[in-house]
Enzyme design. Structure first.
Site, mmCIF file in Angstrom:
data_model
loop_
_atom_site.group_PDB
_atom_site.id
_atom_site.type_symbol
_atom_site.label_atom_id
_atom_site.label_comp_id
_atom_site.label_asym_id
_atom_site.label_seq_id
_atom_site.Cartn_x
_atom_site.Cartn_y
_atom_site.Cartn_z
ATOM 1 N N LYS A 49 59.620 7.118 -71.700
ATOM 2 C CA LYS A 49 58.486 7.438 -70.835
ATOM 3 C C LYS A 49 57.461 8.336 -71.528
ATOM 4 O O LYS A 49 56.301 8.385 -71.116
ATOM 5 C CB LYS A 49 58.962 8.104 -69.542
ATOM 6 C CG LYS A 49 60.044 7.329 -68.796
ATOM 7 C CD LYS A 49 59.658 5.898 -68.502
ATOM 8 C CE LYS A 49 60.764 5.191 -67.739
ATOM 9 N NZ LYS A 49 60.454 3.767 -67.494
ATOM 10 N N TYR A 263 71.865 -0.591 -59.418
ATOM 11 C CA TYR A 263 71.160 0.392 -60.228
ATOM 12 C C TYR A 263 71.943 1.709 -60.271
ATOM 13 O O TYR A 263 72.381 2.219 -59.231
ATOM 14 C CB TYR A 263 69.767 0.642 -59.642
ATOM 15 C CG TYR A 263 68.997 1.714 -60.367
ATOM 16 C CD1 TYR A 263 68.180 1.396 -61.435
ATOM 17 C CD2 TYR A 263 69.097 3.042 -59.979
ATOM 18 C CE1 TYR A 263 67.478 2.379 -62.108
ATOM 19 C CE2 TYR A 263 68.397 4.037 -60.642
ATOM 20 C CZ TYR A 263 67.590 3.700 -61.710
ATOM 21 O OH TYR A 263 66.904 4.682 -62.379
ATOM 22 N N TYR A 289 70.392 3.099 -68.088
ATOM 23 C CA TYR A 289 69.516 2.187 -68.833
ATOM 24 C C TYR A 289 70.094 1.805 -70.197
ATOM 25 O O TYR A 289 70.547 0.681 -70.403
ATOM 26 C CB TYR A 289 68.125 2.811 -69.003
ATOM 27 C CG TYR A 289 67.372 2.964 -67.726
ATOM 28 C CD1 TYR A 289 66.713 1.886 -67.138
ATOM 29 C CD2 TYR A 289 67.302 4.199 -67.084
ATOM 30 C CE1 TYR A 289 66.018 2.020 -65.949
ATOM 31 C CE2 TYR A 289 66.615 4.351 -65.898
ATOM 32 C CZ TYR A 289 65.973 3.262 -65.333
ATOM 33 O OH TYR A 289 65.294 3.410 -64.147
#
Length: 333
Positions: A49, A263, A289
């Site tokens: 990010k 998730y 992730y």
């Protein structure tokens, strides 16, 4: 692709290393595995990010914002890095966190990324799973604006065309490193979620005519939805770059076989991948992730999807801070 045309704050530690994983390559006995260390971008332990936020925060500053707001899951890496950027740039930061796992252990709700969100000075509010987070964030932003704050809203994951520019830039950077070393890359593999990382990479690789297939290993959405999100954003990113039409639907490939129960819920192959990278290469992955992305990479090597002699680059999206929120799962693994 003249990225200097777009506002940017240069805070990331770039270029990130590109390294050969000798012991993992030997253990899997298939393709030659390389890693692009985007866990080393700086800003509160780094992660993917940071590249996106260089462009997003510059846009916020250009618009006169004194506060940024974003949303994500409880252990959002994006939230932590946004809070760090806001701290560095002297801006307010408010984060909406959605409970997508149902975990109530204090390790999960108070440690890891949540701890760092607060350490960077961000305020947070919690929402149950299934909340319309876009609507909730817009309502929160309007409430702050009513008090006189100038709020810049960042979508979850920083995934819009502005944020995706960070991974167009990564495509440029990776190709420059490969060209310098004479490294022919046969495939690029990474974890894909909110779609900005994969969309930026696909748009960049297509615009550069690199001929490097990008495979996203899904972490949340079903395959059809994941690929459509990536394709739509990649097309909009290409439009922003001034090269519309360079991305074809077949350029976008996501494999969602490793999502598991949902998730943020690591499978056994996620935990195995975390251990293999840690024990063989001293590299820390995360359970949400990069661990799932690495599980896809490892399975691809074992199954023959990635052939012996190929050179496969794994893009490490960061997130190791999240390990501290999953102590119980790692201990049981």
């Amino acid at each position: 692709m003249h990225l200097a045309r777009f506002p940017r704050v240069h805070l990331a530690h770039l270029p990130t290393p590109l390294e050969r994983l000798d012991r993992l390559t030997e253990a899997l006995g298939g393709p030659e595995i390389w890693i692009k260390r985007d866990d080393c971008t700086g800003m509160s332990t780094g992660g993917n990010k940071t590249r996106k936020l260089e462009f997003l925060m510059a846009e916020a500053i250009a618009g006169g914002a004194d506060m940024v707001m974003t949303q994500g899951a409880t252990q959002s890496n994006h939230a932590r890095q946004t809070a760090a950027f806001a701290a560095k740039l002297g801006m307010g930061c408010h984060i909406l966190l959605e409970d997508r796992t149902g975990y109530q252990n204090p390790d999960y709700t108070e440690n890891g990324n949540v701890l760092l969100d607060h350490l960077h000075g961000a305020t947070t509010e919690l929402h149950p799973g299934g909340t319309d987070m876009v609507a909730a964030m817009e309502a929160a932003a309007e409430a702050e604006r009513a008090t006189g704050r100038k709020v810049y809203v960042i979508p979850g994951g920083g995934s819009n065309p502005t944020g995706a520019l960070g991974y167009v830039n990564c495509a440029l950077e990776l190709l420059a490193q490969a060209n310098e070393r004479g490294l022919v890359i046969d495939r690029l593999v990474h974890a894909t979620g909110s779609s900005g990382t994969q969309a930026g990479l696909v748009a960049g690789m297509c615009a550069l005519n690199a001929g490097i297939p990008v495979l996203g290993i899904g972490t949340r959405a079903p395959q059809e939805r994941q690929e459509q999100m990536v394709y739509d954003l990649a097309c909009r990113t290409a439009d922003k770059l001034g090269c519309p039409g360079v991305v074809r639907r077949e350029d976008v490939v996501a494999d969602t076989s490793y999502v598991g129960a949902g998730y943020g819920l690591p499978r056994e192959d996620t935990l195995e991948a975390i251990r293999m990278f840690a024990e063989l290469e001293g590299v820390l992955l995360d359970p949400v992730y990069s661990g799932k992305g690495a599980a896809g990479l490892i399975d691809g090597c074992r199954s023959g999807r990635f052939k012996a002699g190929e050179r496969v680059v794994f893009l490490h999206t960061g997130g190791a801070v999240g390990l501290f929120a999953y102590k119980g799962a790692l201990a049981r693994g």
